[in-house]
Design an enzyme around this catalytic site. Structure first.
Site, mmCIF file in Angstrom:
data_model
loop_
_atom_site.group_PDB
_atom_site.id
_atom_site.type_symbol
_atom_site.label_atom_id
_atom_site.label_comp_id
_atom_site.label_asym_id
_atom_site.label_seq_id
_atom_site.Cartn_x
_atom_site.Cartn_y
_atom_site.Cartn_z
ATOM 1 N N ARG A 141 0.831 -1.218 0.000
ATOM 2 C CA ARG A 141 0.000 0.000 0.000
ATOM 3 C C ARG A 141 0.862 1.264 0.000
ATOM 4 N NH1 ARG A 141 -5.029 -0.931 3.171
ATOM 5 N NH2 ARG A 141 -5.930 -2.794 2.243
ATOM 6 N N ASP A 156 -16.462 8.496 7.948
ATOM 7 C CA ASP A 156 -15.286 7.648 7.761
ATOM 8 C C ASP A 156 -14.050 8.516 7.940
ATOM 9 O OD1 ASP A 156 -14.978 4.647 6.327
ATOM 10 O OD2 ASP A 156 -13.179 5.891 6.229
HETATM 11 C C1 LIG Z 1 -14.008 -2.558 5.881
HETATM 12 S S1 LIG Z 1 -14.711 -0.949 5.835
HETATM 13 C C2 LIG Z 1 -16.347 -1.284 6.424
HETATM 14 C C3 LIG Z 1 -17.400 -0.570 5.616
HETATM 15 C C4 LIG Z 1 -18.840 -0.875 6.022
HETATM 16 N N1 LIG Z 1 -19.080 -0.494 7.390
HETATM 17 C C5 LIG Z 1 -19.153 -2.332 5.792
HETATM 18 O O1 LIG Z 1 -19.252 -3.103 6.752
HETATM 19 O O2 LIG Z 1 -19.307 -2.739 4.644
HETATM 20 C C6 LIG Z 1 -13.923 -0.202 7.269
HETATM 21 C C7 LIG Z 1 -13.956 1.328 7.230
HETATM 22 O O3 LIG Z 1 -13.578 1.835 8.519
HETATM 23 C C8 LIG Z 1 -12.849 3.025 8.330
HETATM 24 N N2 LIG Z 1 -12.042 3.315 9.536
HETATM 25 C C9 LIG Z 1 -10.958 2.633 9.995
HETATM 26 N N3 LIG Z 1 -10.474 3.226 11.102
HETATM 27 C C10 LIG Z 1 -11.260 4.303 11.345
HETATM 28 C C11 LIG Z 1 -11.268 5.306 12.359
HETATM 29 N N4 LIG Z 1 -10.358 5.336 13.337
HETATM 30 N N5 LIG Z 1 -12.228 6.254 12.298
HETATM 31 C C12 LIG Z 1 -13.155 6.239 11.313
HETATM 32 N N6 LIG Z 1 -13.204 5.328 10.323
HETATM 33 C C13 LIG Z 1 -12.260 4.354 10.349
HETATM 34 C C14 LIG Z 1 -12.004 2.735 7.092
HETATM 35 O O4 LIG Z 1 -11.560 3.909 6.455
HETATM 36 C C15 LIG Z 1 -12.959 1.895 6.235
HETATM 37 O O5 LIG Z 1 -13.611 2.663 5.250
#
Ligand SMILES: C[S@@+](CC[C@H](N)C(=O)[O-])C[C@H]1O[C@@H](n2cnc3c(N)ncnc32)[C@H](O)[C@@H]1O
Length: 297
Positions: free
Chosen positions: A59, A169
């Site tokens: 990445r 997000d």
């Molecule tokens: C795998 S995706 C899940 C998306 C959706 N909730 C689903 O279940 O399909 C995880 C998301 O969490 C966000 N994320 C990770 N750490 C975070 C943080 N500290 N604060 C806010 N968002 C975060 C990432 O950017 C990512 O878009």
């Protein structure tokens, strides 16, 4: 940190095992991996184990190229001195996988149990729903379609309700995608035809969420570990496949904040491999696989 954290054979120290990658490419050494992991932990509470070395390497190699850098030592120096690159690195290391109607049993429960309850609540006050860690918006738009229903008419109760969906997000590019609500034909495949015909419009080769769905959604950049801007209780929170990236202490803190924010009787949906682990669990009633309801008192 063991030698396994050293990625790419190029200029690795003697004895370091090779991790897949082009020979002669930048090497991610143990010290650099530790520095990157420490930043992820402090800025986003994302826990990176050594098993993630190859992922981190692949990445971030692109970011090195963008800055004309050929080694991770200089990249770590850059990140430590440049807040903008530091934020970009955190975003590059998030995993944004998502899809429409992911974990369909949540939406079966939401339609059958939460929506009738929300309908009642809407008669006497505002209704608030949060998709926390929304990625590119498929989750929040699935929620919107479940509220709007399968016919092309906005239901009467929703027309007169003060109902808002907040989608947040940490990664600005996915928040932007959520606001645009434009998805490829492949991405919309999991959407049942009735919903697609009712609430999506052709947009060139793609689809865009209909105005009625987009009007319900506000998308914002928010790090879940920063202070939250909400001033009122939330009725439903979806935080799915997000907490898996955090360590146990961070998970427990976040759970407690979600439960505090929820209105009595409100629902919390978490990801399929997650469970409530902190003291907040005692304030919630399990009412389905990875579905919890806040005790009404
Ligand atoms: C795998 S995706 C899940 C998306 C959706 N909730 C689903 O279940 O399909 C995880 C998301 O969490 C966000 N994320 C990770 N750490 C975070 C943080 N500290 N604060 C806010 N968002 C975060 C990432 O950017 C990512 O878009």
């Amino acid at each position: 940190m063991t030698q396994a954290a050293t990625a790419r054979a190029g200029s690795a120290a003697p004895g370091d095992p090779a991790v897949p990658g082009a020979p002669g490419g930048p090497v991610l050494g143990a010290a650099e991996f530790s520095a990157i992991a420490a930043i992820m932990q402090s800025d986003a509470r994302i826990h990176l184990s050594e098993a993630k070395t190859t992922l981190v390497h692949s990445r971030l190699s692109r970011r090195l190229r963008e800055h004309g850098l050929t080694d991770f030592r200089n990249y770590v120096r850059l990140v430590q001195s440049d807040p903008q690159e530091r934020a970009a690195m955190v975003v590059a290391l998030t995993t944004n996988h998502t899809h429409f109607f992911r974990e369909a049993h949540h939406f079966d429960h939401f339609r059958a149990t939460a929506v009738p309850w929300l309908q009642q609540r809407a008669r006497s006050g505002p209704v608030r729903i949060w998709s926390a860690g929304c990625s590119s918006g498929e989750e929040v738009h699935t929620i919107a379609m479940c509220l709007l229903g399968e016919s092309r008419q906005v239901p009467g109760w929703l027309r007169s309700a003060d109902l808002r969906l907040l989608a947040t997000d940490i990664a600005p590019h996915v928040v932007e995608s959520t606001s645009r609500g434009i998805y490829s034909a492949t991405t919309v495949e999991p959407v049942p035809t009735a919903y697609r015909e009712a609430w999506m419009r052709r947009f060139g080769a793609d689809y865009q969420m209909a105005d009625e769905a987009r009007a319900l959604v506000t998308a914002k950049v928010l790090n879940l570990f920063d202070p939250w801007p909400m001033r009122q209780r939330y009725d439903v929170i979806f935080c799915r496949n997000v907490m898996i990236y955090f360590d146990d202490q961070a998970k427990a803190e976040l759970e407690a904040r979600f439960v505090d924010l929820l209105a009595p009787g409100g629902y919390l949906y978490i990801g399929h491999s997650e469970r409530l682990i902190g003291p907040a669990a005692a304030r919630m009633r399990a009412c389905g696989h990875t579905i919890y309801q806040k005790e009404a008192t």
